[in-house]
Design a protein around this motif. Structure first.
Motif, PDB file in Angstrom:
ATOM      1  N   LEU A 166       0.837  -1.208   0.000  1.00  0.00           N
ATOM      2  CA  LEU A 166       0.000   0.000   0.000  1.00  0.00           C
ATOM      3  C   LEU A 166       0.870   1.257   0.000  1.00  0.00           C
ATOM      4  O   LEU A 166       0.644   2.189  -0.769  1.00  0.00           O
ATOM      5  N   HIS A 169       3.399   1.321  -3.345  1.00  0.00           N
ATOM      6  CA  HIS A 169       2.891   1.284  -4.717  1.00  0.00           C
ATOM      7  C   HIS A 169       1.536   1.936  -4.951  1.00  0.00           C
ATOM      8  O   HIS A 169       1.261   2.362  -6.067  1.00  0.00           O
ATOM      9  N   SER A 170       0.676   2.001  -3.923  1.00  0.00           N
ATOM     10  CA  SER A 170      -0.665   2.536  -4.202  1.00  0.00           C
ATOM     11  C   SER A 170      -0.621   4.063  -4.322  1.00  0.00           C
ATOM     12  O   SER A 170       0.320   4.707  -3.858  1.00  0.00           O
ATOM     13  N   ARG A 174       1.708   6.546  -2.032  1.00  0.00           N
ATOM     14  CA  ARG A 174       2.661   7.459  -2.664  1.00  0.00           C
ATOM     15  C   ARG A 174       2.315   8.914  -2.358  1.00  0.00           C
ATOM     16  O   ARG A 174       3.202   9.744  -2.181  1.00  0.00           O
TER      17      ARG A 174
END
Lengths: 298, 248
Positions: A166, A169-170, A174
């Motif tokens: 999470l 990468h999400s 970010r």
């Protein structure tokens, strides 16, 4: 060998619950830079709500497997109701303030939440082990072990990897990283930083409440759970390094191992063992295992 | 007749008794590339700060497309379609060039896509296209703090373009950029503005850049608009030559 297997399994399942108690605290500190003393209350509220819903399911003779859904639902309910409310009315005013102010404000919140729990749920203990009974037991190396405790370990592993995914990468993770790095810059590109803070705080509340809900089948819930959890969560966060999710996982393992070893060999030191482990780690690494020295802005 | 997209009326701002804007009124017309010139400290950057919500005026109003934006937060103004590139590039220094772009592209998306990956194929493609437009494609995997100043400027502009603005405000886009890179940066910028129909206002000290690219020049001096018009006319004005061009 027969002595090692239960020691390992007990350590892992105990570490899973300790990890759930601390990971939300460390996440909130990482994102919001707030030391939330009221964190333990979210854990106990999650436990009370889960116990109440599970008891309702049993009393109405509903499908008992719904109790697993109830554990997750309780955590989500607590996070959705309390997260945005508390962040926007109280926690938001502590951003950028000194740790002393943050601790005083969140300690006040802790006292309010503890009294509210007594008013709503009373002072009696709740115990609801339906999920644990449903999962049964297994024999590992000749030792009979509850499958629910393995389920706790699996849940903790899922949360460690899920949180990492999470955050790294999400879009949410970010944006959170961007807001932490430079709030003004994030606002200048149109990021709603208030919304990000609400989401991050609510995620921390969810993790604490999930820990409390998952603990209900093994240990029940009683007044004082919030305070006990809060102290333990701070010890784990201090060992791992405040703000470090992987650090919290490793610290939970260390604390659990210290506690299980004490239970096995010197039971009278059970309560002291986690804090002795914390003292030893902090003497060697004052900023925790994964913590880094940060410059204080004057 | 061109339509005014930004209307500034009777703005007053002062800092410790120094007037940065003293009853200023101006319009920015759709599709134009308006240059603001003036001596250091005359209040040019304050104009950008006022238009983007970083400074609130003592009195006066600013309207974007007829709607008041005076006193709104920088985030709210960005969301209404005003983007800004700063004199010192404002970037997420520890993030890669591509990630800076994707964060800007994703900043305004809704709540329900929060748990989806930032690096969606469509978003990555759009970010790469914008980097192509400003000539930064080869730098896309570099950490932004390792870029040379000229490339950081271009990235800052590309980030502003990623916000899909109607109006772009640029604070000295060519400062800190080598003479060799200056015109290629401006060509890249102009091509991006034209291809996306973006109106722009830029504060600039380089008169060659102003003369070559601006449709209109506004001369700012001591918190007032001293002159405005086509670059050819403005650069013939005696007062401008004496007070601004010679000292800018």
């Amino acid at each position: 060998m027969n002595a090692i297997i239960p020691l390992v399994l007990d350590t892992l399942s105990s570490a899973a619950l300790i990890f759930f108690a601390a990971v939300g605290l460390t996440l909130v500190f990482n994102v919001l830079r707030v030391l939330n003393v009221a964190h333990g209350s979210f854990y106990s509220i999650g436990a009370y709500v889960a116990a109440s819903i599970c008891a309702f399911i049993v009393s109405r003779h509903l499908n008992p497997y719904l109790s697993f859904v109830a554990l997750l639902f309780s955590a989500a309910l607590v996070a959705v109701v309390l997260g945005p409310l508390i962040e926007s009315t109280l926690i938001r005013w502590t951003y950028g303030k000194s740790e002393a102010v943050q601790i005083l404000i969140t300690f006040g919140l802790f006292l309010i939440l503890e009294d509210l729990q007594r008013m709503v749920f009373g002072v009696q203990s709740f115990y609801e082990d339906t999920p644990m009974r449903l999962m049964g037991s297994s024999s590992i190396g000749g030792v009979v072990y509850l499958n629910y405790q393995m389920f706790l370990v699996a849940m903790a592993v899922i949360v460690v990897f899920g949180l990492r995914l999470l955050i790294k990468h999400s879009r949410l993770g970010r944006l959170v990283t961007a807001v932490v790095a430079d709030r003004e810059m994030a606002q200048s590109i149109g990021v709603d930083t208030n919304k990000i803070f609400i989401l991050a705080f609510s995620l921390g509340v969810f993790l604490a409440a999930l820990g409390g809900a998952l603990a209900v089948p093994t240990s029940g819930v009683a007044p004082g759970l919030g305070a006990d959890t809060m102290v333990l969560a701070f010890a784990v966060a201090a060992i791992g390094g405040l703000g470090q999710i992987e650090g919290a996982a490793l610290a939970a393992l260390i604390v659990a191992l210290a506690r299980v070893l004490a239970i096995y060999f010197v039971p009278s030191l059970d309560a002291v063992a986690p804090y002795a482990a914390m003292l030893i780690v902090l003497l060697v690494r004052p900023y925790g295992l994964f913590g880094a020295i940060t410059t204080r802005r004057i | 007749m061109s339509t005014s997209i930004l209307q500034v009326r009777d703005l007053h701002v002062e800092f410790n008794g120094v007037k940065a804007a003293d009853g200023v009124s101006l319009d920015i017309n759709e599709g134009e590339f308006l240059a603001v010139i003036g001596p250091n400290g005359s209040g040019k950057t304050t104009l950008l700060n006022l238009c983007t919500g970083y400074v609130r005026p003592k009195s006066g109003s600013i309207h974007l497309d007829g709607r008041a934006i005076t006193g709104l937060t920088p985030r709210a103004i960005t969301r209404r379609g005003v983007a800004r590139a700063f004199q010192i590039p404002q970037l997420f220094s520890d993030q890669s060039v591509l990630d800076n772009m994707m964060l800007a592209l994703a900043a305004k998306d809704g709540l329900w896509t929060m748990v989806r990956p930032l690096a969606q194929p469509a978003r990555r493609e759009e970010a790469t296209a914008l980097l192509d437009l400003v000539g930064l494609r080869d730098d896309k995997n570099r950490v932004s703090r390792t870029l040379p100043e000229g490339h950081r400027k271009l990235l800052d502009i590309a980030v502003a373009l990623a916000l899909k603005p109607r109006l772009l405000l640029l604070d000295e886009p060519t400062s800190g950029v080598s003479t060799l890179e200056r015109f290629s940066l401006m060509e890249a910028l102009m091509s991006a503005l034209r291809s996306r129909n973006i109106t722009a206002l830029f504060v600039e000290h380089d008169m060659d850049v102003v003369a070559r690219y601006a449709n209109r020049v506004l001369v700012w001096n001591a918190g007032t608009v001293m002159a405005q018009g086509h670059p050819d006319e403005v650069f013939k004005d005696e007062r401008v030559l004496k007070n601004v061009v010679g000292v800018a």
